[in-house]
Write an enzyme that holds these catalytic residues in place. Structure first.
Site, PDB file in Angstrom:
ATOM      1  N   LYS A  82       3.522  25.729 132.056  1.00  0.00           N
ATOM      2  CA  LYS A  82       3.571  27.124 132.481  1.00  0.00           C
ATOM      3  C   LYS A  82       3.266  27.174 133.965  1.00  0.00           C
ATOM      4  O   LYS A  82       2.503  26.351 134.487  1.00  0.00           O
ATOM      5  CB  LYS A  82       2.541  27.934 131.693  1.00  0.00           C
ATOM      6  CG  LYS A  82       2.117  29.255 132.333  1.00  0.00           C
ATOM      7  CD  LYS A  82       0.837  29.079 133.137  1.00  0.00           C
ATOM      8  CE  LYS A  82       0.515  30.327 133.952  1.00  0.00           C
ATOM      9  NZ  LYS A  82      -0.547  30.054 134.958  1.00  0.00           N
ATOM     10  N   LYS A 188       8.691  20.673 141.319  1.00  0.00           N
ATOM     11  CA  LYS A 188       7.489  20.069 140.737  1.00  0.00           C
ATOM     12  C   LYS A 188       7.629  19.919 139.228  1.00  0.00           C
ATOM     13  O   LYS A 188       7.240  18.898 138.644  1.00  0.00           O
ATOM     14  CB  LYS A 188       6.258  20.925 141.052  1.00  0.00           C
ATOM     15  CG  LYS A 188       5.837  20.933 142.501  1.00  0.00           C
ATOM     16  CD  LYS A 188       4.485  21.559 142.689  1.00  0.00           C
ATOM     17  CE  LYS A 188       4.466  23.055 142.491  1.00  0.00           C
ATOM     18  NZ  LYS A 188       5.007  23.806 143.625  1.00  0.00           N
TER      19      LYS A 188
END
Length: 438
Positions: A82, A188
């Site tokens: 998340k 990322k």
């Protein structure tokens, strides 16, 4: 064709669409040091004003992902994550990762430091003595496998181009760019080798995307570019018109996380966002069949103590104390001075300028105004009165935690000016505004 950094900057400055080769060249130079910090800042500003089409953003995402290693996992559950676009009092990652791990997912979370007025997950975790936010690859993998969750920073070999770009954006006023945020986040996450990602896109006075339509555009951009990269992704647009937790500051938010995970205290607003994100992640990961089952699984992980155990195991795996959950108060730094910000009129708290609250934490030393600056993990704001609650004259609106006796008067005034008190209670607002799915 000869490629030059200044020509790439000029083309984007003038509104042209950059090719994949141009973007790849620039990002390669960023990593190798042949592109200067000033040139990176200039391109960031050009993108801020001119934007990027979806194909450019996807190319930038791909170039930053490929600037380092891309992890591969061999685990007995889905690899999930998340990411939040940032807010004030947003400690969700600290609580959510252990909950998902306790439900059978694996969470290799690559997080960042504070940006502007918002707190950084890594800065919060570094308030825990010994916690290693930049482990080597072997330790990172071991922590994920053993604890089910590891929250770390970008190591030198995971999306290194984004690490440098991220830091420069923070101090050159180019944070609020949809394509740059999209590429930064997804590079990322793609480097971490995920099976699925859930985004928490903030909107409101404490968010980088303060306008609702901008937040929706960012959510749609991330979901769209992630789909091009074959990463299953959905997004929640959530309310950041007041701090998510009733506190803001690095060690203070870790302490609030401990209270949440152990059940000592669970703020309703914070809990609502955590449960919504957990449910979405568990559904995307195939652990839950629908939102209701996802919430039930997440709640069970909390109530059983399994999520708290996962958090403590993560802390220990990454170098922190083995008894952190039991003795967190003795490990976390404490500011020596507490200053109450009292109400000067009675009524109902109708709104907070949440960005100003975040800047108050920065002014206390809890954030950065330059890339190299260190942070004071002990300072911040607690006991923030919730929107809708009534106050009387002289009642605390918030409490400052300070280390410097000489500078807090102006910060008291900053906090006091950031709140609006009215005669009538405000209308309730949703915590989760919208779901964006492919």
């Amino acid at each position: 064709m000869t490629l030059l950094p200044q020509e790439i900057i000029r083309r984007k400055r003038d509104g042209h669409v950059l090719s994949s080769d141009e973007i790849q060249y620039f990002i390669h130079g960023l990593v190798k040091g042949t592109v200067t910090e000033g040139q990176v800042a200039a391109l960031g500003m050009a993108v801020y004003f001119q934007g990027m089409v979806s194909e450019e953003c996807a190319a930038l995402t791909r170039a930053m992902t490929e600037s380092g290693n891309v992890l591969q996992w061999d685990l007995d559950g889905p690899v999930l994550d998340k990411h939040s676009t940032g807010g004030v009092g947003d400690l969700v990652s600290l609580a959510l990762g252990p909950i998902i791990a306790a439900c059978g997912g694996y969470v290799p979370m690559i997080s960042g430091r504070g940006l502007g007025h918002t707190g950084g997950t890594l800065d919060k975790l570094e308030s825990i003595p010994g916690y290693n936010t930049v482990p080597d690859n072997a330790l990172f993998r071991r922590a994920v496998k053993e604890a089910g969750v590891a929250i770390i920073g970008q190591t030198g070999n995971l999306a290194p181009a984004d690490g440098r770009f991220y830091a420069i954006r923070d101090v050159t006023a180019t944070v609020e760019s949809i394509p740059l945020i999209t590429a930064s986040i997804l590079s990322k996450k793609l480097a971490a080798g995920l099976d699925a990602l859930v985004m928490d896109v903030k909107t409101g006075s404490g968010a980088f995307m303060s306008e609702y339509d901008d937040a929706v555009s960012l959510a749609e951009s991330i979901v769209s570019v992630a789909e091009k990269a074959q990463l299953s992704t959905s997004a929640l647009v959530t309310n950041m018109d007041e701090p998510l937790a009733p506190c803001a500051g690095n060690a203070l938010e870790v302490a609030e996380t401990v209270r949440y995970l152990t059940g000592a205290k669970r703020d309703d607003r914070l809990d609502g966002v955590i449960m919504g994100l957990c449910a979405e992640m568990l559904v995307l990961g195939g652990i839950a069949k629908d939102e209701e089952e996802g919430i039930n699984l997440a709640r069970r992980a909390l109530e059983s103590g399994a999520a708290a155990e996962r958090f403590e195991h993560m802390v220990f795996c990454l170098g922190g104390p083995s008894d952190f959950m039991e003795k967190s108060e003795s490990y976390l730094p404490v500011a020596p001075i507490k200053v109450s910000v009292d109400a000067q009129q009675g009524g109902y708290v109708s709104s907070w300028d949440t960005r100003q609250l975040g800047l108050a934490v920065v002014s206390l030393g809890g954030g950065r105004t330059s890339v190299e600056q260190s942070v004071d993990h002990s300072v911040g704001v607690t006991e923030i009165v919730r929107v809708g609650e009534s106050v009387e004259v002289g009642q605390p609106l918030a409490v400052l935690h300070c280390t410097n006796e000489t500078n807090y008067d102006s910060i008291v005034e900053m906090v006091r000016k950031s709140v609006v008190i009215s005669n009538n209670p405000p209308k309730p607002r949703n915590i989760i505004y919208r779901y964006v799915r492919p």
